[in-house]
Design an enzyme around this catalytic site. Structure first.
Site, mmCIF file in Angstrom:
data_model
loop_
_atom_site.group_PDB
_atom_site.id
_atom_site.type_symbol
_atom_site.label_atom_id
_atom_site.label_comp_id
_atom_site.label_asym_id
_atom_site.label_seq_id
_atom_site.Cartn_x
_atom_site.Cartn_y
_atom_site.Cartn_z
ATOM 1 N N HIS A 33 44.657 18.599 54.527
ATOM 2 C CA HIS A 33 44.068 17.589 53.643
ATOM 3 C C HIS A 33 42.846 18.143 52.909
ATOM 4 O O HIS A 33 42.753 18.055 51.675
ATOM 5 C CB HIS A 33 43.662 16.371 54.484
ATOM 6 C CG HIS A 33 43.070 15.251 53.695
ATOM 7 N ND1 HIS A 33 43.749 14.076 53.426
ATOM 8 C CD2 HIS A 33 41.851 15.106 53.105
ATOM 9 C CE1 HIS A 33 42.981 13.273 52.712
ATOM 10 N NE2 HIS A 33 41.816 13.864 52.505
ATOM 11 N N GLU A 34 41.912 18.722 53.657
ATOM 12 C CA GLU A 34 40.686 19.231 53.036
ATOM 13 C C GLU A 34 40.958 20.488 52.215
ATOM 14 O O GLU A 34 40.342 20.699 51.172
ATOM 15 C CB GLU A 34 39.630 19.505 54.108
ATOM 16 C CG GLU A 34 39.237 18.289 54.928
ATOM 17 C CD GLU A 34 38.726 17.141 54.076
ATOM 18 O OE1 GLU A 34 38.185 17.385 52.976
ATOM 19 O OE2 GLU A 34 38.884 15.974 54.489
ATOM 20 N N HIS A 75 42.127 19.443 48.770
ATOM 21 C CA HIS A 75 41.003 19.103 47.899
ATOM 22 C C HIS A 75 40.357 20.370 47.336
ATOM 23 O O HIS A 75 40.126 20.496 46.126
ATOM 24 C CB HIS A 75 39.934 18.338 48.684
ATOM 25 C CG HIS A 75 40.261 16.913 48.980
ATOM 26 N ND1 HIS A 75 40.773 16.046 48.040
ATOM 27 C CD2 HIS A 75 40.123 16.189 50.130
ATOM 28 C CE1 HIS A 75 40.935 14.852 48.599
ATOM 29 N NE2 HIS A 75 40.555 14.912 49.863
#
Length: 240
Positions: free
Chosen positions: A25-26, A29
């Site tokens: 997820h990170e 980003h």
């Protein structure tokens, strides 16, 4: 008294699935921002799949104990984007949609194994272990995808809504950001508030889940779909 939302013996599967889900997820980003011209996350060492760069251990503990948590936020400077609003939305959306992709990947694995007849013996210890791990992988990534769509800071859904809002509205919203954590706790722990606010959003999981199954049914043959769903029910593979 049980302080966990899962059987304690499943803790290794939970932690491993969480590490992967948070990390991807990170990373999504950071990688998307880097590709759009913002090197802030790259310079901070966040464009990596090393979990140590992304995990907030307090947030991980909260997720294990309470069922919700967080990772380290990725630093982004939207002023470095050529098209700040559009690229900011895409960078923000990359996180939750990476979890949706991870959920689809595990459904693909489930479907392939069921289609091959590999997962039909639920009495096999090794297969049962695999089922348990894949179950939590599926559940956690679905929850992270939907949960991050909540339009409450600092969740991704809020950042997306913020980008669409006029400047006057954005300035007004920023006044309430300092109270967002307390509002968040109320929504999570007060059942009537949770049912009225977060509940409707989580109703998206069923059509999304069914859509993924329909796509997999097209890839593998519709004859697998019914047996696959029955096997999910039998193994209590609820997406919650």
């Amino acid at each position: 008294m049980n302080f966990f939302w899962f059987p304690l013996e499943d803790l290794p599967f939970i932690v491993l699935a969480m590490l992967v889900a948070f990390t991807v997820h990170e990373f999504a980003h950071a990688w998307t921002a880097y590709k759009f011209g913002d090197s802030t996350a790259y310079e901070a060492g966040r464009v990596t799949l090393n979990p140590m760069a992304h995990i907030d251990w307090i947030g991980l503990i909260f997720l294990v104990v309470a069922g919700f948590g967080w990772a380290k936020p990725v630093p982004v400077r939207r002023s470095r984007f050529k098209r700040p609003r559009l690229m900011s939305i895409l960078v923000t959306a990359a996180g939750p949609f990476s979890n949706l992709l991870l959920a689809f990947i595990v459904l693909f694995v489930f479907y392939a194994l069921v289609a091959a007849g590999v997962m039909n013996d639920s009495s096999d210890a090794a297969l049962a272990t695999l089922w348990t791990f894949l179950k939590y992988w599926l559940q956690i990534n679905f929850v992270l995808f939907i949960f991050n769509l909540i339009p409450l800071p600092p969740l991704d859904g809020y950042r997306i809504v913020e980008e669409f809002a006029p400047l006057r509205i954005r300035l007004q919203l920023q006044r309430f950001e300092q109270w967002s954590f307390f509002i968040f706790l109320l929504l999570v722990f007060v059942p009537p508030l949770r049912a009225a606010t977060i509940g409707p959003l989580f109703e998206l999981r069923d059509p999304i889940f069914r859509g993924m199954l329909d796509l997999l049914g097209t890839l593998f043959g519709s004859s697998v779909n019914e047996s696959f769903i029955n096997l999910l029910i039998k193994m209590q593979m609820t997406v919650a």
